[in-house]
Write an enzyme that holds these catalytic residues in place. Structure first.
Site, PDB file in Angstrom:
ATOM      1  N   SER A 181      32.426  36.428  43.726  1.00 13.34           N
ATOM      2  CA  SER A 181      33.192  37.335  42.751  1.00 13.34           C
ATOM      3  C   SER A 181      32.612  38.681  42.608  1.00 13.34           C
ATOM      4  O   SER A 181      33.181  39.458  42.193  1.00 13.34           O
ATOM      5  CB  SER A 181      33.086  36.843  41.227  1.00 13.34           C
ATOM      6  OG  SER A 181      31.915  36.423  40.799  1.00 13.34           O
ATOM      7  N   HIS A 209      38.904  33.253  42.463  1.00 15.74           N
ATOM      8  CA  HIS A 209      39.318  34.394  42.959  1.00 15.74           C
ATOM      9  C   HIS A 209      39.966  34.332  44.329  1.00 15.74           C
ATOM     10  O   HIS A 209      40.192  35.486  44.851  1.00 15.74           O
ATOM     11  CB  HIS A 209      37.895  35.340  43.170  1.00 15.74           C
ATOM     12  CG  HIS A 209      37.281  35.784  41.998  1.00 15.74           C
ATOM     13  ND1 HIS A 209      37.780  36.959  41.308  1.00 15.74           N
ATOM     14  CD2 HIS A 209      36.204  35.106  40.952  1.00 15.74           C
ATOM     15  CE1 HIS A 209      36.956  36.972  40.090  1.00 15.74           C
ATOM     16  NE2 HIS A 209      36.205  36.006  40.112  1.00 15.74           N
ATOM     17  N   LYS A 240      43.115  34.155  35.781  1.00 16.56           N
ATOM     18  CA  LYS A 240      43.009  35.067  36.886  1.00 16.56           C
ATOM     19  C   LYS A 240      44.487  35.460  37.470  1.00 16.56           C
ATOM     20  O   LYS A 240      45.013  35.823  36.954  1.00 16.56           O
ATOM     21  CB  LYS A 240      42.095  34.900  37.914  1.00 16.56           C
ATOM     22  CG  LYS A 240      40.468  34.707  37.441  1.00 16.56           C
ATOM     23  CD  LYS A 240      39.405  34.799  38.400  1.00 16.56           C
ATOM     24  CE  LYS A 240      37.985  34.762  38.044  1.00 16.56           C
ATOM     25  NZ  LYS A 240      37.665  34.271  36.582  1.00 16.56           N
TER      26      LYS A 240
END
Length: 396
Positions: A181, A209, A240
């Site tokens: 990340s 991610h 996310k």
């Protein structure tokens, strides 16, 4: 208590003196490419809102429907009376999306990783972790009684040595972030899975991610590498690309999921994910699966940003992910990164500087995160603000 508070104040003063204080900025609008803070309107380049779904009208409408139909909260953990039909539907949809037998929801991805290792691994077992894995993996591993090994980020020679050292353990689990990340690097899953198979280890990937972003239909780094059938466990988040709210999951075999239901402490002792979040996430998951156009736009935005920033002479970590680390190395890097980020907000561009302990000493950066919701003009405005703020900070 006074001495205790004074000691903490001294520690906070040291953090401030080192230029490492992290301050919250208050938003007064929904999440999106364009937001409003208490300082005024801004372009947002630091959210995990990769596909622009955090305020998507279909996601918001679904959340409203979930709120109206199932109420504000469950007031219970899952195994008592906190499981609605839509919890199981979302779990099935996540499993289908990722190509696993089943999935289990947690209040957050941090909780998903917090549950995983303690349940699956005991003192007869071994866990091998990449040095740049997310804090939730590090904390989850600490909860386990397994023997612990660590290899330098993406260093396959060190991973192989760890696998050799772990031989004789009942179970061996290699765990890695799918995308790291703070750097935007993608894990070398082909090499990891090959070594794991050679030495009889299982592989777990935290794909927070990457889910919704990489791979066929956004199914993540295992799909991106063509290895969905060779990764044993995938953890991830709804916070996310998949709507940006909260909630996490573990997707794996039926046996892994069932054992987590029986013994996973964050599952057993935390309220179930709220009905509105589940309903919104189900719609976000559908939009992500159908969102090849969003992923194409996201890729173009990242490529355009990288190209223009390189031309302007900024130091970028290499990669292709929409996480782009703009580096400010050295002793004064943390101060420089922080000053530029603060100045950019005055120019209407919201970015955040990261420094120790979030990243290693001397490796300060401004992490820029592109979104499919950004236009090319938005990206150009961000680059222009970087250039202007760099020059303004340099002349102070």
């Amino acid at each position: 208590m006074m001495n205790f508070s004074n000691e903490l104040r001294d520690e906070l003063d040291e953090i401030e003196a080192a230029g490492l204080t992290k301050r919250e900025r208050l938003l007064t609008s929904p999440q999106g490419a364009h937001i409003t803070t208490v300082q005024g309107p801004a372009l947002n380049f630091c959210a995990n809102n990769y596909l622009g779904l955090a305020n998507h009208p279909e996601v918001v409408a679904a959340a409203h429907e979930g709120l109206d139909g199932m109420g504000f909260g469950t007031a219970s953990v899952r195994f008592i009376c906190g499981t609605h039909t839509q919890h199981r539907e979302l779990e099935k949809e996540i499993a289908e999306f990722l190509g696993t037998e089943d999935a289990i929801l947690f209040p957050s991805a941090f909780d998903a990783n917090g549950a995983l290792f303690e349940v699956l691994l005991g003192n007869e077992d071994a866990v091998i972790s990449d040095s740049l894995n997310h804090a939730s993996i590090i904390d989850g591993v600490r909860l386990s009684k397994a023997k612990r090994f660590r290899y330098e980020n993406r260093n396959m020679a060190e991973l192989e040595q760890c696998l050799k050292d772990a031989q004789g353990s009942r179970r061996i689990l290699v765990v890695t972030d799918g995308v790291f990340s703070m750097d935007g690097y993608i894990a070398p899953l082909a090499e990891i899975t090959a070594l794991a198979e050679q030495y009889g280890a299982a592989v777990a990937v935290d794909d927070s991610h990457a889910t919704g972003i990489l791979g066929s239909h956004g199914a993540g780094t295992p799909a991106h590498a063509g290895l969905s059938d060779r990764v044993d466990i995938v953890t991830g988040t709804l916070g996310k690309a998949l709507g940006g709210a909260s909630g996490g999951f573990v997707a794996s075999t039926g046996e892994v999921v069932e054992l987590l239901k029986q013994r996973g402490r964050p599952y057993l002792f935390s309220n179930a994910v709220a009905p509105s979040l589940v309903a919104g996430a189900r719609t976000a998951l559908r939009l992500a699966r159908e969102g090849d156009d969003l992923r194409e736009r996201l890729t173009k935005n990242a490529e355009h940003f990288r190209s223009r920033m390189t031309e302007a002479g900024f130091d970028l970590l290499p990669g292709s992910h929409p996480i782009v680390a703009v580096m400010f190395p050295g002793e004064d890097g943390a101060r420089q990164a922080s000053a530029i980020a603060e100045d950019m907000l005055k120019l209407g561009v919201y970015v955040i500087a990261f420094s120790f302990p979030v990243v290693p000493q001397g490796r300060a950066r401004i992490r820029v995160q592109l979104s499919a919701a950004h236009s090319e003009a938005d990206v150009d405005a961000c680059v222009d603000a970087f250039i202007a703020s760099r020059d303004r900070v340099a002349h102070r």
